[in-house]
Design a protein around this motif. Structure first.
Motif, PDB file in Angstrom:
ATOM      1  N   UNK A 258      -0.530   7.907  -4.938  1.00  0.00           N
ATOM      2  CA  UNK A 258      -1.057   6.547  -5.049  1.00  0.00           C
ATOM      3  C   UNK A 258      -1.552   6.317  -6.471  1.00  0.00           C
ATOM      4  N   UNK A 259      -1.118   5.232  -7.123  1.00  0.00           N
ATOM      5  CA  UNK A 259      -1.569   4.959  -8.494  1.00  0.00           C
ATOM      6  C   UNK A 259      -3.088   4.822  -8.573  1.00  0.00           C
ATOM      7  N   UNK A 260      -3.639   5.214  -9.699  1.00  0.00           N
ATOM      8  CA  UNK A 260      -5.083   5.146  -9.889  1.00  0.00           C
ATOM      9  C   UNK A 260      -5.607   3.719  -9.773  1.00  0.00           C
ATOM     10  N   UNK A 261      -4.752   2.776 -10.108  1.00  0.00           N
ATOM     11  CA  UNK A 261      -5.168   1.375 -10.022  1.00  0.00           C
ATOM     12  C   UNK A 261      -5.550   0.941  -8.629  1.00  0.00           C
ATOM     13  N   UNK A 262      -4.978   1.558  -7.610  1.00  0.00           N
ATOM     14  CA  UNK A 262      -5.330   1.215  -6.234  1.00  0.00           C
ATOM     15  C   UNK A 262      -6.759   1.619  -5.920  1.00  0.00           C
ATOM     16  N   UNK A 263      -7.168   2.782  -6.419  1.00  0.00           N
ATOM     17  CA  UNK A 263      -8.560   3.211  -6.229  1.00  0.00           C
ATOM     18  C   UNK A 263      -9.505   2.264  -6.965  1.00  0.00           C
ATOM     19  N   UNK A 264      -9.126   1.901  -8.180  1.00  0.00           N
ATOM     20  CA  UNK A 264      -9.965   1.007  -8.972  1.00  0.00           C
ATOM     21  C   UNK A 264     -10.035  -0.384  -8.344  1.00  0.00           C
ATOM     22  N   UNK A 265      -8.939  -0.809  -7.725  1.00  0.00           N
ATOM     23  CA  UNK A 265      -8.936  -2.115  -7.064  1.00  0.00           C
ATOM     24  C   UNK A 265      -9.910  -2.128  -5.891  1.00  0.00           C
TER      25      UNK A 265
END
Length: 367
Positions: A258-265
């Motif tokens: 899962x891309x890190x951006x999903x966690x940040x989102x």
């Protein structure tokens, strides 16, 4: 002279050489002279190998008889599987109580069918029923002791019934445990991460047959005197813990994809860790690893045959016992072919359903 009309002309069918089996064969089997030669050779090889099998399994087969000597045609003695069919399915379960197994299997089949059907209403309630209520109903039906149902000890369970009990309970119990272990292994808390890593590596480092042997023979030695666990329960615990370790690594691979951006989102939306994990991260991760999860389930279904080491008579073991009967000596091949077909049907069904899920959930995964 031109003819002008306001009506649309009907669509013409596509050229015959571009659609249908003929077009597919020309494109895939006879596209070049080399492909054509290989195709012909492969067809001849398949016929050479298949004709004797069909001759043995169907043309020269015997379908009636009460002992091996009744099979005199030289082909397969399917009379063995027909006579012993009930034993292959129910093991040593009392014949008068086999209706209880049938009812439990029917409820399971209907519930799974409703969950798999895309347009079934109230799927959430059906899922809760199958996860929470159905296991209680199945236990009452199979073991008895309630509502005037005679008790049937687990030592009498066997055949396909026992194989399904071991695999279904192992699948349902090991998946959530594997998810928790995968999350724990990626935790930022050192103690939780270390414990999960130790658990996963320990269980993945030993073969299942050793786990079953330890659960059946060694575990009672560490329990207080007079304490005893049902042999089937010990096997279920060992299988669940073993498979959970493998599922944890499968799920962890999905989490890492899962891309890190999903966690940040998730953090940007103000979601807590568990909200972000349950609503954003896990659904995407599990979708990515459907093939790996189903592959682990298929492996578990086949590995249930190892319970013969602790004296449980699953499908494969019950076939071996039936073939050892003096009146059926020499029928091992037919018994093993029957078992192989049953295993293949269930494994192939799980594989095809996983591919269906992949197609339904194929929403893309772009970075």
């Amino acid at each position: 002279m031109a003819i002008i009309t306001e009506k649309a002309l009907p669509s013409l069918p596509p050229p015959a050489h571009t659609v249908g089996f003929k077009a597919w064969a020309k494109q895939n089997l006879f596209a070049t002279p080399t492909n054509s030669v290989i195709t012909v050779l492969m067809v001849l090889f398949i016929l050479w190998a298949l004709i004797p099998v069909v001759q043995w399994a169907f043309i020269d087969a015997d379908w009636a008889g009460t002992k091996r000597t009744d099979c005199t045609s030289g082909g397969a003695c399917w009379a063995f599987t027909l006579v012993r069919f009930n034993q292959f399915i129910y093991g040593f379960y009392p014949e008068a109580e086999q209706w209880r197994v049938n009812v439990a299997a029917l409820i399971l089949a209907v519930g799974l069918g409703l969950l798999m059907y895309k347009k079934t209403p109230a799927k959430a309630y059906i899922g809760l029923f199958m996860v929470i209520i159905y296991p209680v109903i199945a236990f009452i039906l199979l073991r008895g002791g309630f509502f005037d149902l005679p008790v049937v000890e687990t030592s009498k369970w066997g055949g396909l019934t026992l194989t399904l009990v071991l695999s279904i309970v192992g699948i349902v119990a090991s998946l959530p445990l594997g998810i928790l272990l995968a999350l724990g292994r990626r935790s930022e808390l050192p103690i939780i991460r270390s414990l999960c890593i130790a658990f996963i590596e320990l269980w993945r480092g030993v073969p299942l047959i050793t786990v079953l042997f330890m659960a059946s023979v060694m575990l009672p030695l560490f329990l207080p005197e007079g304490t005893s666990f049902d042999k089937l329960l010990r096997a279920l615990i060992g299988i669940t813990l073993f498979e959970a370790a493998y599922l944890a690594e499968v799920v962890r691979s999905g989490l890492q994809a899962i891309p890190k951006g999903q966690y940040e989102a998730g953090k940007a939306l103000g979601l807590s860790y568990w909200q972000s994990t349950g609503l954003v991260i896990l659904p995407q991760a599990l979708k990515l690893v459907i093939p790996g999860i189903v592959n682990t389930f298929i492996s578990l279904f086949k590995d249930t045959s190892l319970v013969m080491i602790i004296g449980l008579f699953d499908l494969l073991n019950i076939v071996q016992i039936a073939a050892a009967d003096p009146i059926w000596l020499g029928s091992q091949v037919e018994g093993f072919v029957f078992a192989a077909i049953v295993y293949w049907m269930f494994c192939f069904g799980m594989s095809r359903y996983s591919q269906y899920l992949e197609r339904q959930l194929n929403t893309g995964h772009k970075r």
